[in-house]
Design a protein around this motif. Structure first.
Motif, PDB file in Angstrom:
ATOM      1  N   ASP A   1       0.971  -1.119   0.117  1.00  0.00           N
ATOM      2  CA  ASP A   1       0.004   0.035   0.043  1.00  0.00           C
ATOM      3  C   ASP A   1       0.876   1.289   0.137  1.00  0.00           C
ATOM      4  O   ASP A   1       0.571   2.291  -0.606  1.00  0.00           O
ATOM      5  CB  ASP A   1      -0.973  -0.157   1.264  1.00  0.00           C
TER       6      ASP A   1
ATOM      7  N   THR B   1       2.067   1.910  -3.305  1.00  0.00           N
ATOM      8  CA  THR B   1       1.373   2.499  -4.161  1.00  0.00           C
ATOM      9  C   THR B   1       0.835   3.800  -4.070  1.00  0.00           C
ATOM     10  O   THR B   1       0.897   4.518  -5.136  1.00  0.00           O
ATOM     11  CB  THR B   1      -0.111   1.552  -4.024  1.00  0.00           C
ATOM     12  N   GLU B   2       0.840   4.356  -2.767  1.00  0.00           N
ATOM     13  CA  GLU B   2       0.448   5.484  -2.580  1.00  0.00           C
ATOM     14  C   GLU B   2       1.636   6.752  -3.044  1.00  0.00           C
ATOM     15  O   GLU B   2       1.206   7.685  -3.741  1.00  0.00           O
ATOM     16  CB  GLU B   2       0.192   5.833  -1.043  1.00  0.00           C
TER      17      GLU B   2
ATOM     18  N   LYS C   1       1.367   6.760  -6.869  1.00  0.00           N
ATOM     19  CA  LYS C   1       0.290   7.704  -7.232  1.00  0.00           C
ATOM     20  C   LYS C   1       0.482   8.984  -7.542  1.00  0.00           C
ATOM     21  O   LYS C   1       0.097   9.752  -8.539  1.00  0.00           O
ATOM     22  CB  LYS C   1      -0.970   7.519  -6.221  1.00  0.00           C
ATOM     23  N   LYS C   2       1.501   9.598  -6.799  1.00  0.00           N
ATOM     24  CA  LYS C   2       2.035  10.938  -6.938  1.00  0.00           C
ATOM     25  C   LYS C   2       2.614  11.347  -8.151  1.00  0.00           C
ATOM     26  O   LYS C   2       2.662  12.633  -8.808  1.00  0.00           O
ATOM     27  CB  LYS C   2       3.040  11.429  -5.743  1.00  0.00           C
ATOM     28  N   ASP C   3       2.942  10.157  -8.830  1.00  0.00           N
ATOM     29  CA  ASP C   3       3.915  10.345 -10.178  1.00  0.00           C
ATOM     30  C   ASP C   3       2.922  10.253 -11.446  1.00  0.00           C
ATOM     31  O   ASP C   3       3.544  10.409 -12.508  1.00  0.00           O
ATOM     32  CB  ASP C   3       5.130   9.401 -10.060  1.00  0.00           C
ATOM     33  N   ILE C   4       1.768   9.980 -11.120  1.00  0.00           N
ATOM     34  CA  ILE C   4       0.713   9.619 -12.315  1.00  0.00           C
ATOM     35  C   ILE C   4       0.285  10.889 -12.895  1.00  0.00           C
ATOM     36  O   ILE C   4      -0.182  11.893 -12.311  1.00  0.00           O
ATOM     37  CB  ILE C   4      -0.546   9.036 -11.701  1.00  0.00           C
TER      38      ILE C   4
ATOM     39  N   TYR D   1      -7.006   6.080 -14.055  1.00  0.00           N
ATOM     40  CA  TYR D   1      -6.012   5.096 -13.822  1.00  0.00           C
ATOM     41  C   TYR D   1      -6.415   4.063 -12.736  1.00  0.00           C
ATOM     42  O   TYR D   1      -7.195   4.197 -12.109  1.00  0.00           O
ATOM     43  CB  TYR D   1      -4.462   5.780 -13.554  1.00  0.00           C
TER      44      TYR D   1
ATOM     45  N   PHE E   1      -4.471   0.486 -10.827  1.00  0.00           N
ATOM     46  CA  PHE E   1      -3.240  -0.634 -10.157  1.00  0.00           C
ATOM     47  C   PHE E   1      -3.999  -1.653 -10.513  1.00  0.00           C
ATOM     48  O   PHE E   1      -4.720  -2.104  -9.943  1.00  0.00           O
ATOM     49  CB  PHE E   1      -2.659  -0.070  -9.219  1.00  0.00           C
TER      50      PHE E   1
END
Length: 332
Positions: free
Chosen positions: A292, A295-296, A299-302, A308, A310
């Protein structure tokens, strides 16, 4: 769909249409008439070369070794105003999404998109007019008729662009084939090295309430594909025909998600700027490797503004949600 070399998406053929039959210059004669008027019939038209769409075909393989397509000639006109028989048409069946081009100029002539849709590729010559057409008050018994038009001979190219609702876009190894094998009945070759997919694979994805959509796994893009590098241009053209593009970036990419996404986008834009206006969805694949916290962090880099998810094809993670997201994008 058969694999390997059976997928043929480009053929060049020489088409020759039939020549028109000559008109007849006959004058009417029978027991009672020794000097009747003109009754020569028209010549039949030459055969066309016709292209017809067939939804059961996926490839142009059946035309690969057929270099010359020759239609029949029209018959000459007969007596008593009989029109000559039309030349035999040559009908070529092609998959939907086939584009016909002039091989010399590269000009697009037409595109076949519906089952049963027929278009003339090379037109047959018109039949000549019989002598009765040339009768007038001054010339009551014309003893001449028109000869038929010659047929045409031309080289044409047939090119297939897959018609699919969702096109998978990603570098080799992004998990495209694996996703396709999980969501549909397609059995693409899957292995852990670049360029396993050398032909586009099509899969029917079944969705809620017996709905379905078509997904195409297009071979991996590599940087420079738009300039013809790698398997380049040949495969980029299949992406043009998909209504939604699903970008796939693996969680274990050496670059950041944003970098990889922007390279893919750039390749598409260089090849055809219109592709950038298609709806896009982003899937970060192989997400079963992430906890987790990671993943978090990712997410900042999306990139902003793109839906989107995962996902993990192997662990079936978020696959149903992905189908929902794609269905929404297709039907917007």
């Amino acid at each position: 769909m058969s694999q390997g070399s059976n997928f043929v998406d480009y053929v060049k053929i020489c088409c020759r249409s039939g020549k028109g039959g000559a008109g007849s210059a006959h004058l009417h004669r029978d027991k009672l008439t020794s000097k009747g008027g003109p009754d020569g019939g028209d010549g039949g038209r030459g055969g066309h070369v016709i292209i017809t769409g067939n939804a059961q075909l996926w490839t142009l393989l059946h035309l690969k070794y057929r270099k010359h397509v020759i239609a029949g000639d029209g018959d000459p006109g007969g007596t008593t105003l009989k029109t000559g028989k039309t030349g035999r048409d040559e009908i070529l069946e092609v998959p939907l999404g086939t584009i016909a081009k002039d091989a010399e100029t590269g000009e697009i002539l037409f595109e076949i998109t519906h089952d049963g849709e027929s278009r003339i590729l090379t037109e047959g010559g018109r039949g000549g007019l019989g002598n009765w057409h040339f009768k007038n008050s001054v010339q009551q018994t014309p003893r001449f008729a028109q000869s038929g038009e010659p047929g045409k001979e031309e080289w044409n190219v047939l090119e297939l662009k897959l018609l699919a609702d969702v096109g998978l876009v990603g570098f080799p190894n992004a998990g495209k084939s694996t996703l396709l094998s999980v969501v549909s009945a397609a059995k693409p070759e899957i292995a852990d090295y670049a360029f396993t997919t050398l032909v586009p694979n099509l899969g029917i994805v079944s969705y809620r309430d017996s709905k379905s959509f078509v997904m195409a796994d297009i071979p991996g893009i590599i940087e420079g594909a738009s300039k013809g590098k790698g398997l380049g241009i040949r495969f980029l053209r299949h992406i043009e025909r998909n209504s939604v593009l699903l970008f796939m970036v693996p969680a274990d990419t050496a670059r950041t998600i944003a970098e990889e996404y922007s390279i893919l986008l750039n390749e598409l834009e260089e090849y055809n700027p219109e592709l950038i206006h298609k709806p896009r969805v982003l899937a970060i694949t192989k997400a079963d490797m992430l906890d987790d916290e990671l993943t978090e962090e990712m997410k900042k880099d999306i990139p902003a503004g793109i839906p989107y998810l995962f996902i993990s094809s192997v662990a079936q993670k978020n696959i149903t949600e992905l189908k929902d997201m794609l269905w929404l994008a297709i039907n917007k």
